[in-house]
Design a protein around this motif. Structure first.
Motif, short mmCIF file in Angstrom:
data_model
loop_
_atom_site.label_atom_id
_atom_site.label_comp_id
_atom_site.label_asym_id
_atom_site.label_seq_id
_atom_site.Cartn_x
_atom_site.Cartn_y
_atom_site.Cartn_z
N PRO A 144 43.23 5.87 -33.47
CA PRO A 144 43.79 6.00 -32.12
C PRO A 144 42.88 5.47 -31.01
N ALA A 145 41.57 5.57 -31.22
CA ALA A 145 40.63 5.07 -30.21
C ALA A 145 40.65 3.55 -30.11
N LYS A 146 41.00 2.89 -31.20
CA LYS A 146 41.11 1.44 -31.19
C LYS A 146 42.52 1.01 -30.76
N ASP A 147 43.48 1.78 -31.19
CA ASP A 147 44.87 1.48 -30.83
C ASP A 147 45.11 1.71 -29.34
N HIS A 148 44.37 2.67 -28.77
CA HIS A 148 44.50 2.99 -27.34
C HIS A 148 43.11 3.05 -26.70
N PRO A 149 42.47 1.90 -26.52
CA PRO A 149 41.13 1.90 -25.91
C PRO A 149 41.12 2.47 -24.50
N GLU A 150 42.28 2.49 -23.85
CA GLU A 150 42.36 3.05 -22.50
C GLU A 150 42.22 4.56 -22.50
N TRP A 151 42.24 5.18 -23.65
CA TRP A 151 42.04 6.63 -23.77
C TRP A 151 40.56 6.97 -23.92
N VAL A 152 39.71 5.97 -24.09
CA VAL A 152 38.32 6.19 -24.48
C VAL A 152 37.37 5.91 -23.32
N VAL A 153 36.35 6.77 -23.20
CA VAL A 153 35.29 6.56 -22.21
C VAL A 153 33.97 6.37 -22.95
N ALA A 154 33.31 5.25 -22.67
CA ALA A 154 31.96 5.02 -23.18
C ALA A 154 31.00 5.66 -22.19
N HIS A 155 30.43 6.79 -22.58
CA HIS A 155 29.64 7.59 -21.65
C HIS A 155 28.19 7.10 -21.59
N THR A 156 27.49 7.56 -20.55
CA THR A 156 26.10 7.14 -20.34
C THR A 156 25.15 7.64 -21.43
N ASP A 157 25.58 8.61 -22.24
CA ASP A 157 24.73 9.09 -23.34
C ASP A 157 24.84 8.20 -24.57
N GLY A 158 25.62 7.14 -24.47
CA GLY A 158 25.79 6.22 -25.58
C GLY A 158 26.92 6.58 -26.52
#
Length: 269
Positions: free
Chosen positions: A34-48
């Motif tokens: 799902p994270a690849k199918d919907h990248p708009e749902w994912v946040v790349a946070h400052t903690d890596g």
């Protein structure tokens, strides 16, 4: 099945919003994830790390559906949620707040409401599907410090109410859990987060509710070469303190490997 053959209850453990611990792990996810199918749902946070955005309704539904797939299709005794909520206040969800935050004066209250609604939905759905399946959460040990909230604990540590937007006290008071298992990973007498203060605060919090309290204990600290955690005396002191409060129904020990590898702890238990 094997757990039940040995008389052990089996709880499924979930981290609801965590996608990947780093970029390499994220890139390695299947294209159907799902994270690849919907990248708009994912946040790349400052903690890596990579997280699903809790403010997106489809994310809440994804977590709910995943949890219920476990509950409905496996003979588990409980569903347990770890302490992963919002990673911190700098989470990049301004666009999500602009889209879904109508009616909230600030992003903090909106974030807490997102987590609150997920917790309540999980509890309601689990009880509707299988009434006897337990639902519990193991948050970090401090809800809020008294200096920030009048009903908080007399501590001075990281506050889950403000840093992770997890209103753990509300979940207890509203009865949205069967049990709560705060991670009180500090010693008795700790300057900022005294174990005794927190154990008593949580005991007072669950008093009069139907929510059971299990203390998450830091067995991994025992066996230090020096200091308060040398040997197992601190663990013994904490267990003795727990026994003085009838609201404390038991303990969860983090984690078995540290008990197995510490002969003093192993023999004591």
């Amino acid at each position: 099945q094997t757990c039940h053959e040995y008389g052990i209850e089996c709880y499924a453990w979930i981290n609801p919003y965590r996608v990947a611990m780093n970029k390499t792990a994220y890139n390695a996810l299947a294209s159907s994830h799902p994270a690849k199918d919907h990248p708009e749902w994912v946040v790349a946070h400052t903690d890596g790390r990579y997280y699903f955005d809790p403010g997106i309704p489809q994310v809440q539904q994804l977590v709910l559906d995943g949890a219920m797939e476990i509950v409905e299709n496996y003979d588990i005794d409980g569903l347990h949620m770890d302490d992963y909520f919002y990673p911190d206040a700098s989470f990049d969800d301004a666009a999500t707040f602009a889209q879904y935050g109508a009616g909230f004066e600030n992003v903090g209250d909106w974030r807490r409401d997102n987590v609150n609604r997920l917790v309540k939905k999980l509890y309601d759905e689990i009880k509707s599907a299988k009434k006897n399946v337990q639902f519990g959460i193991s948050p970090a040990g401090i809800w809020a410090n008294k200096s920030s909230m009048a009903t908080g604990s007399n501590t001075n540590g990281n506050e889950t109410y403000f840093s992770h937007f997890a209103d753990t006290r509300k979940w207890v008071k509203e009865g949205w859990l069967d049990y709560i298992c705060p991670q009180i990973y500090w010693e008795i007498g700790h300057a900022k987060a005294d174990y005794k203060t927190l154990a008593n605060w949580w005991a007072d919090t669950v008093k009069g509710t139907s929510v059971k309290l299990y203390i998450g204990m830091a067995d991994y600290q025992a066996g230090a070469k020096s200091g308060v955690w040398k040997g197992i005396d601190e663990v013994k002191r904490q267990l003795a303190l727990n026994a003085t409060r009838p609201e404390i129904k038991g303990e969860a020990h983090f984690r078995y490997r540290f008990i197995r590898d510490n002969i003093q702890l192993f023999d004591y238990y």
